[in-house]
Design an enzyme around this catalytic site. Structure first.
Site, PDB file in Angstrom:
ATOM      1  N   ARG A 137       0.856  -1.179   0.000  1.00  0.00           N
ATOM      2  CA  ARG A 137       0.000   0.000   0.000  1.00  0.00           C
ATOM      3  C   ARG A 137       0.895   1.232   0.000  1.00  0.00           C
ATOM      4  O   ARG A 137       1.960   1.248   0.625  1.00  0.00           O
ATOM      5  CB  ARG A 137      -0.933   0.021   1.218  1.00  0.00           C
TER       6      ARG A 137
ATOM      7  N   HIS B 225      -0.558   0.506 -10.232  1.00  0.00           N
ATOM      8  CA  HIS B 225      -1.256  -0.449  -9.354  1.00  0.00           C
ATOM      9  C   HIS B 225      -1.733  -1.681 -10.136  1.00  0.00           C
ATOM     10  O   HIS B 225      -2.926  -1.985 -10.205  1.00  0.00           O
ATOM     11  CB  HIS B 225      -2.439   0.228  -8.659  1.00  0.00           C
TER      12      HIS B 225
ATOM     13  N   GLU C  10      -2.967   7.797  -4.409  1.00  0.00           N
ATOM     14  CA  GLU C  10      -3.389   7.346  -5.741  1.00  0.00           C
ATOM     15  C   GLU C  10      -4.704   8.010  -6.147  1.00  0.00           C
ATOM     16  O   GLU C  10      -5.597   8.192  -5.324  1.00  0.00           O
ATOM     17  CB  GLU C  10      -3.582   5.827  -5.738  1.00  0.00           C
TER      18      GLU C  10
END
Length: 322
Positions: free
Chosen positions: A241, A288, A270
């Site tokens: 993360r 991602h 993000e």
């Protein structure tokens, strides 16, 4: 019998949307436009189940009672985008999708390692820009992974899968830090050594790969002091993360040469990525993609569906977060 109303906050694989649309009164996000936090909060009052993803934000403020929803079927293993305490306090069950994305995420970690070690991103950019002048003995020399030491922070499913790949493919030694004991049979056949502290791992490793949940105590786990321990030739890989790394500290460490390079699949805010990171040649940046294979994303969606099916039939959910 009236079908339960469910909401999918993003576009999901077609096979999963088809299944859910047959079994439920499903609202699909066919335009795949991210929903606002306010819209998701409003949906809790209108639907029996809301199925969010990592791109959504579900803070405590939206769990203020008066909701119809009984379950959050999270599409993903990570759930730090959901205030779990507030959700459960409001009576909702929360589920996730562990296990099915292990292999793909480990593959992505190895992809980042290879790209960073062999300067593959730099090389492709040079070639596509028309700046390649041909082969020469000292052109864009990287480093080999064979014989290097891989440091794993978080030796769970994905950490173990990453370590196994690195050891089998490149003969990398493995050192790791984990809060709880790792069963010996899970690391059998690897040259793996558990270290007492994160700092011990950072100092021993040539490549550090992060595999811990985001949020809570793990926020900015990799701060300026810890980043400096990786060293000017060391590489940092993050497929976990984005908030696990203090992104501003990472930018500074890369600029000052206190760390050799970073391969990142996730980012602190993000989809925002700092322009300074994008401009650096000693970074590999992916949007991602950790679990982004057709097979894995379909498996994730079907796991959400299995959780919903169990919940609404009065059975224990297979993958409870709370």
């Amino acid at each position: 019998m009236t079908k339960k109303k469910i909401l999918l906050t993003r576009r999901w694989p077609e096979a999963v949307e088809k299944r859910l649309s047959e079994d439920y009164d499903a609202t699909l996000n066919t335009d795949d436009v991210p929903m606002t936090t306010e819209a998701i909060g409003a949906a809790l009052a209108d639907y029996d189940a809301v199925c969010p993803t990592v791109s959504d934000k579900l803070p405590a403020a939206i769990f203020n009672g008066g909701h119809r929803a009984q379950i959050l079927g999270n599409f993903g293993v990570g759930f730090n985008h959901i205030d779990i305490a507030a959700a459960t306090g409001a009576g909702l069950t929360v589920t996730n999708t562990p296990g099915v994305l292990t292999d793909c995420t480990a593959d992505t970690a190895l992809t980042l390692m290879l790209m960073l070690a062999r300067r593959a991103g730099e090389g492709e950019r040079e070639l596509r820009a028309g700046n390649w002048a041909g082969w020469r003995p000292t052109h864009m020399m990287g480093t080999r992974l064979r014989g290097k030491t891989l440091g794993i922070i978080g030796m769970g499913r994905i950490g173990i899968a990453t370590a196994r790949r690195a050891h089998a493919a490149f003969g990398m030694k493995v050192v790791f830090y984990n809060l709880i004991d790792v069963p010996e049979d899970h690391i059998a056949g690897m040259d793996a050594k558990r270290m007492d502290t994160i700092e011990d791992v950072l100092e021993a490793a040539d490549v550090v790969s992060l595999h811990v949940p985001g949020g809570g105590d793990n926020t900015h786990l990799m701060n300026a002091e810890r980043l400096a321990l990786i060293g000017p030739k060391g590489m940092l890989i993050n497929t976990a993360r984005g908030d696990v790394i203090d992104q501003a500290a990472l930018v500074a460490a890369l600029k000052d040469g206190r760390i050799g390079g970073a391969g990142l699949d996730v980012f602190e805010k993000e989809p925002e990525v700092p322009a300074e990171l994008i401009a650096m040649e000693n970074t590999v940046l992916l949007p991602h993609l950790g679990s982004a294979t057709t097979e894995t994303r379909e498996d994730m969606g079907h796991m959400v569906a299995d959780n919903l099916d169990a919940f609404f039939s009065g059975k224990p959910v297979p993958n409870p977060v709370s």
